[in-house]
Design an enzyme around this catalytic site. Structure first.
Site, PDB file in Angstrom:
ATOM      1  N   HIS A  37      23.073  55.175  47.271  1.00 37.40           N
ATOM      2  CA  HIS A  37      22.571  55.239  45.888  1.00 37.40           C
ATOM      3  C   HIS A  37      23.685  54.971  44.889  1.00 37.40           C
ATOM      4  O   HIS A  37      24.642  55.743  44.793  1.00 37.40           O
ATOM      5  CB  HIS A  37      22.023  56.648  45.611  1.00 37.40           C
ATOM      6  CG  HIS A  37      20.721  56.933  46.251  1.00 37.40           C
ATOM      7  ND1 HIS A  37      19.884  57.928  45.811  1.00 37.40           N
ATOM      8  CD2 HIS A  37      20.093  56.367  47.308  1.00 37.40           C
ATOM      9  CE1 HIS A  37      18.798  57.961  46.570  1.00 37.40           C
ATOM     10  NE2 HIS A  37      18.897  57.037  47.488  1.00 37.40           N
ATOM     11  N   ARG A  89      20.965  51.006  46.619  1.00 42.37           N
ATOM     12  CA  ARG A  89      19.886  51.254  45.674  1.00 42.37           C
ATOM     13  C   ARG A  89      20.509  51.373  44.297  1.00 42.37           C
ATOM     14  O   ARG A  89      21.525  52.058  44.124  1.00 42.37           O
ATOM     15  CB  ARG A  89      19.141  52.550  46.019  1.00 42.37           C
ATOM     16  CG  ARG A  89      17.878  52.734  45.200  1.00 42.37           C
ATOM     17  CD  ARG A  89      17.274  54.095  45.351  1.00 42.37           C
ATOM     18  NE  ARG A  89      17.884  55.059  44.432  1.00 42.37           N
ATOM     19  CZ  ARG A  89      17.317  56.223  44.148  1.00 42.37           C
ATOM     20  NH1 ARG A  89      16.174  56.575  44.719  1.00 42.37           N
ATOM     21  NH2 ARG A  89      17.890  57.060  43.296  1.00 42.37           N
ATOM     22  N   TYR A 142      15.092  59.806  35.924  1.00 37.76           N
ATOM     23  CA  TYR A 142      15.243  59.916  37.371  1.00 37.76           C
ATOM     24  C   TYR A 142      16.353  58.997  37.886  1.00 37.76           C
ATOM     25  O   TYR A 142      16.472  57.855  37.454  1.00 37.76           O
ATOM     26  CB  TYR A 142      13.938  59.518  38.074  1.00 37.76           C
ATOM     27  CG  TYR A 142      14.203  59.250  39.527  1.00 37.76           C
ATOM     28  CD1 TYR A 142      14.357  57.955  40.017  1.00 37.76           C
ATOM     29  CD2 TYR A 142      14.424  60.312  40.401  1.00 37.76           C
ATOM     30  CE1 TYR A 142      14.674  57.710  41.338  1.00 37.76           C
ATOM     31  CE2 TYR A 142      14.742  60.082  41.723  1.00 37.76           C
ATOM     32  CZ  TYR A 142      14.886  58.781  42.186  1.00 37.76           C
ATOM     33  OH  TYR A 142      15.226  58.555  43.490  1.00 37.76           O
ATOM     34  N   ASP A 202      14.076  52.013  42.886  1.00 34.05           N
ATOM     35  CA  ASP A 202      13.027  53.028  43.024  1.00 34.05           C
ATOM     36  C   ASP A 202      12.329  53.220  41.684  1.00 34.05           C
ATOM     37  O   ASP A 202      12.946  53.716  40.729  1.00 34.05           O
ATOM     38  CB  ASP A 202      13.670  54.352  43.480  1.00 34.05           C
ATOM     39  CG  ASP A 202      12.647  55.360  43.985  1.00 34.05           C
ATOM     40  OD1 ASP A 202      13.043  56.271  44.738  1.00 34.05           O
ATOM     41  OD2 ASP A 202      11.461  55.216  43.647  1.00 34.05           O
ATOM     42  N   HIS A 210       9.854  55.131  41.349  1.00 33.57           N
ATOM     43  CA  HIS A 210       9.567  56.577  41.438  1.00 33.57           C
ATOM     44  C   HIS A 210       8.211  56.968  40.867  1.00 33.57           C
ATOM     45  O   HIS A 210       8.100  57.884  40.041  1.00 33.57           O
ATOM     46  CB  HIS A 210      10.686  57.352  40.736  1.00 33.57           C
ATOM     47  CG  HIS A 210      11.037  58.603  41.467  1.00 33.57           C
ATOM     48  ND1 HIS A 210      10.709  59.846  41.015  1.00 33.57           N
ATOM     49  CD2 HIS A 210      11.676  58.806  42.637  1.00 33.57           C
ATOM     50  CE1 HIS A 210      11.133  60.769  41.856  1.00 33.57           C
ATOM     51  NE2 HIS A 210      11.734  60.166  42.860  1.00 33.57           N
ATOM     52  N   GLU A 219      10.572  50.372  45.409  1.00 34.95           N
ATOM     53  CA  GLU A 219      10.036  51.614  46.000  1.00 34.95           C
ATOM     54  C   GLU A 219       9.139  52.369  45.021  1.00 34.95           C
ATOM     55  O   GLU A 219       9.405  52.419  43.824  1.00 34.95           O
ATOM     56  CB  GLU A 219      11.199  52.513  46.394  1.00 34.95           C
ATOM     57  CG  GLU A 219      10.796  53.853  46.963  1.00 34.95           C
ATOM     58  CD  GLU A 219      11.993  54.690  47.364  1.00 34.95           C
ATOM     59  OE1 GLU A 219      13.110  54.160  47.431  1.00 34.95           O
ATOM     60  OE2 GLU A 219      11.809  55.890  47.590  1.00 34.95           O
ATOM     61  N   GLU A 245       7.497  58.505  50.593  1.00 35.85           N
ATOM     62  CA  GLU A 245       8.377  59.673  50.779  1.00 35.85           C
ATOM     63  C   GLU A 245       7.632  60.976  50.513  1.00 35.85           C
ATOM     64  O   GLU A 245       8.026  62.025  50.994  1.00 35.85           O
ATOM     65  CB  GLU A 245       9.609  59.573  49.900  1.00 35.85           C
ATOM     66  CG  GLU A 245       9.347  59.733  48.442  1.00 35.85           C
ATOM     67  CD  GLU A 245      10.585  59.560  47.595  1.00 35.85           C
ATOM     68  OE1 GLU A 245      11.341  58.605  47.818  1.00 35.85           O
ATOM     69  OE2 GLU A 245      10.811  60.421  46.732  1.00 35.85           O
ATOM     70  N   ARG A 275       8.266  55.185  54.051  1.00 35.85           N
ATOM     71  CA  ARG A 275       9.369  55.970  53.490  1.00 35.85           C
ATOM     72  C   ARG A 275       9.379  57.441  53.899  1.00 35.85           C
ATOM     73  O   ARG A 275      10.295  58.170  53.553  1.00 35.85           O
ATOM     74  CB  ARG A 275       9.311  55.890  51.962  1.00 35.85           C
ATOM     75  CG  ARG A 275       9.835  54.575  51.421  1.00 35.85           C
ATOM     76  CD  ARG A 275      11.340  54.483  51.490  1.00 35.85           C
ATOM     77  NE  ARG A 275      12.001  55.328  50.512  1.00 35.85           N
ATOM     78  CZ  ARG A 275      13.059  56.086  50.764  1.00 35.85           C
ATOM     79  NH1 ARG A 275      13.574  56.119  51.981  1.00 35.85           N
ATOM     80  NH2 ARG A 275      13.594  56.816  49.821  1.00 35.85           N
ATOM     81  N   GLU A 308      17.985  55.467  54.493  1.00 37.72           N
ATOM     82  CA  GLU A 308      18.567  55.984  53.246  1.00 37.72           C
ATOM     83  C   GLU A 308      19.667  56.969  53.584  1.00 37.72           C
ATOM     84  O   GLU A 308      19.523  57.814  54.476  1.00 37.72           O
ATOM     85  CB  GLU A 308      17.499  56.683  52.411  1.00 37.72           C
ATOM     86  CG  GLU A 308      18.021  57.277  51.117  1.00 37.72           C
ATOM     87  CD  GLU A 308      16.915  57.868  50.260  1.00 37.72           C
ATOM     88  OE1 GLU A 308      15.793  58.013  50.767  1.00 37.72           O
ATOM     89  OE2 GLU A 308      17.176  58.172  49.097  1.00 37.72           O
ATOM     90  N   TRP A 314       7.107  61.897  37.520  1.00 37.40           N
ATOM     91  CA  TRP A 314       8.572  61.908  37.328  1.00 37.40           C
ATOM     92  C   TRP A 314       9.244  60.885  38.213  1.00 37.40           C
ATOM     93  O   TRP A 314       8.872  60.672  39.349  1.00 37.40           O
ATOM     94  CB  TRP A 314       9.133  63.296  37.641  1.00 37.40           C
ATOM     95  CG  TRP A 314      10.622  63.318  37.690  1.00 37.40           C
ATOM     96  CD1 TRP A 314      11.494  63.123  36.639  1.00 37.40           C
ATOM     97  CD2 TRP A 314      11.446  63.506  38.861  1.00 37.40           C
ATOM     98  NE1 TRP A 314      12.780  63.198  37.061  1.00 37.40           N
ATOM     99  CE2 TRP A 314      12.793  63.431  38.421  1.00 37.40           C
ATOM    100  CE3 TRP A 314      11.192  63.727  40.198  1.00 37.40           C
ATOM    101  CZ2 TRP A 314      13.880  63.571  39.295  1.00 37.40           C
ATOM    102  CZ3 TRP A 314      12.250  63.862  41.075  1.00 37.40           C
ATOM    103  CH2 TRP A 314      13.576  63.795  40.603  1.00 37.40           C
TER     104      TRP A 314
HETATM  105  C1  GCO Z   1      14.620  58.857  47.090  1.00 33.94           C
HETATM  106  C2  GCO Z   1      13.769  59.882  46.452  1.00 33.94           C
HETATM  107  C3  GCO Z   1      14.510  61.090  45.936  1.00 33.94           C
HETATM  108  C4  GCO Z   1      13.516  62.138  45.520  1.00 33.94           C
HETATM  109  C5  GCO Z   1      13.986  63.487  45.988  1.00 33.94           C
HETATM  110  C6  GCO Z   1      12.935  64.530  45.717  1.00 33.94           C
HETATM  111  O1  GCO Z   1      14.230  57.681  47.068  1.00 33.94           O
HETATM  112  O2  GCO Z   1      15.624  59.285  47.698  1.00 33.94           O
HETATM  113  O3  GCO Z   1      12.944  59.292  45.461  1.00 33.94           O
HETATM  114  O4  GCO Z   1      15.394  60.742  44.928  1.00 33.94           O
HETATM  115  O5  GCO Z   1      13.320  62.151  44.154  1.00 33.94           O
HETATM  116  O6  GCO Z   1      14.255  63.396  47.361  1.00 33.94           O
HETATM  117  O7  GCO Z   1      13.346  65.751  46.263  1.00 33.94           O
HETATM  118 MG    MG Z   2      12.285  57.437  46.296  1.00 31.05          MG
END
Ligand code: GCO
Ligand code: MG
Length: 413
Positions: free
Chosen positions: A122, A147, A159, A221, A223, A247, A273, A294, A350, A413
């Site tokens: 990241h 990322r 975020y 991402d 998100h 993502e 995720e 994910r 990741e 979020w």
């Molecule tokens: C990612 C995820 C995280 C989440 C977090 C929530 O791609 O790694 O989006 O950033 O926000 O894991 O607990």
């Molecule tokens: Mg994510």
């Protein structure tokens, strides 16, 4: 071949983690990650109050049977709390089985299908210059996939942006509680504006490709924050920048919405995720609406649960992109790496490096070098938990942030 103890260990070495420790009659110990960011105590109670009493005196070698017993036998199935609890038990049982076989778990799961596990990391920054420093930092460490997330002019903290200095080793930790008028912990509230974001992001990727060329794999991402048509627009506008994946372009539970995105753009899509069973993916995978799955081992029912998802995905040419943030513990990360080594439809892993504080409690065997991870060859998952140090860092209430639009409407979020 009998379970005698099931302990639930909650610790906060830098952030909260929930770990299951299963002990057998002949003294073998297995660990499983049950961490659900911001809802840790719900999973700990599900384990302590409802699953642990059902596991004692059971034959720990019957992993699939125990998984089905906990999944179907509970009557109330699926969902993040249930599947994180089942995941932790499952990981611990696989840890024990591999230790009993005196081999690393990946050997038990079918052996190595690759030399190592390609990772993505990241990089973030308040603005492009800060992001560029972070990307450069990781590229010099040998990572080939990054990322990228930045701030958006006119918005505050959003975020994915590490408030720490760009390029620092550890990534940002979103679960930092605020305090309400009663002095109690509560979620931080961030402000969001999709239009400002959509009008800004393509320029970031234009700069990145200008500065880093075409070979560096770039991931991003969104998100869950865009509508389907906004996601389609972003995917289309990012096509010239050849992303590895976009993502969570839109909330994934609206699986059919991805048909709209797919009809507008060839930018590869990743989601899931927050998904915890194969049923969350049925349309997405069978209609090839996504390219990467994910879910984490921790949130999708463990090794047993995520293998069901990834086997289904393999039929449709969909690959893995297992979730690996710092709120998946080193136990959950190790479990992911053992799976990543063996499955055929591996995509990428990741990797948000845990802090020294976390790694002082969770002693890991996995390694990272030249942008690749390896689970190591220690029997089992290869992670030990220092219970004395764990006990010295008690649970600290923490919540993930929430988002509101300028007019105060709650937003993803
Ligand atoms: C990612 C995820 C995280 C989440 C977090 C929530 O791609 O790694 O989006 O950033 O926000 O894991 O607990
Ligand atoms: Mg994510």
């Amino acid at each position: 071949m009998t379970i005698t103890r099931v302990d639930v260990i909650i610790t906060c070495p830098g952030r909260n983690f929930v770990t299951v420790k299963i002990t057998t009659k002949d003294g073998l110990v297995g660990y499983g990650d049950a961490t659900l960011n911001g809802r840790e105590l719900a999973v700990a109670s599900y384990l302590r109050d409802h699953l642990a009493p059902l596991l004692r005196e059971r034959d720990e070698s019957r992993i699939e049977d125990i998984w089905q017993y906990l999944y179907r036998g509970s009557y109330w199935r699926r969902g993040p709390v249930t599947m994180a609890a089942i995941a932790a038990v499952d990981m611990a049982l696989w840890d024990i089985k591999a230790k009993r076989a005196q081999m690393p778990l990946y050997e038990l799961l079918g052996g190595a299908s690759r030399k190592g596990v390609r990772a993505y990391v990241h990089a973030s920054g308040w603005d492009y210059e800060a992001l560029k420093v972070a990307v450069e930092g990781y590229r010099t460490q040998g990572f080939t996939a990054v990322r990228v997330q930045t701030g958006v002019p006119g918005l505050g903290q959003i975020y994915g942006i590490a408030p720490a200095k760009a390029g620092e080793k550890y990534n940002y930790e979103p679960a930092k509680p605020a305090v309400n008028s009663l002095g109690e912990p509560c979620p931080v509230e961030e402000e969001w504006d999709s239009r400002a974001y959509l009008n800004f992001v393509p320029e970031i990727f234009d700069n990145l490709r200008r500065d880093f060329g075409s070979s560096l794999a770039l991931l991003h991402d969104a998100h869950h924050r865009l509508t389907p048509i906004e996601a389609a627009r972003l995917g289309k506008e990012l096509e010239p920048y050849d992303l590895f994946w976009l993502e969570d372009a839109t909330p994934g539970e609206d699986q059919e919405a991805f048909r709209l995105i797919r009809s507008h753009t060839t930018t590869p899509l990743a989601t899931g995720e927050v998904f915890n069973t194969v049923f969350d993916y049925r349309t997405l995978i069978s209609e090839r609406l996504i390219d990467y799955v994910r879910s984490s081992v921790t949130h999708a029912g463990g090794i047993t649960g995520i293998k069901k998802i990834l086997s289904f995905a393999e039929i449709y040419g969909v690959k893995s992109g297992i979730h690996g943030p710092t709120d998946v513990s080193p136990v959950g990360m190790a479990a992911a790496l053992h799976l990543d080594m063996t499955i055929h439809n591996f995509g990428i892993q990741e990797f948000m490096p845990h802090s020294e504080e976390t790694l002082s409690v969770f002693r890991t065997s996995y390694t990272v070098a030249d942008g690749y991870l390896h689970p190591g060859d220690t029997p089992g998952l290869g992670v030990d938990l220092d219970e004395e140090l764990a006990a010295a860092s008690p649970y600290t209430p923490a919540y993930l942030p929430t988002n509101r639009l300028e007019d105060g409407t709650v937003h993803d979020w």
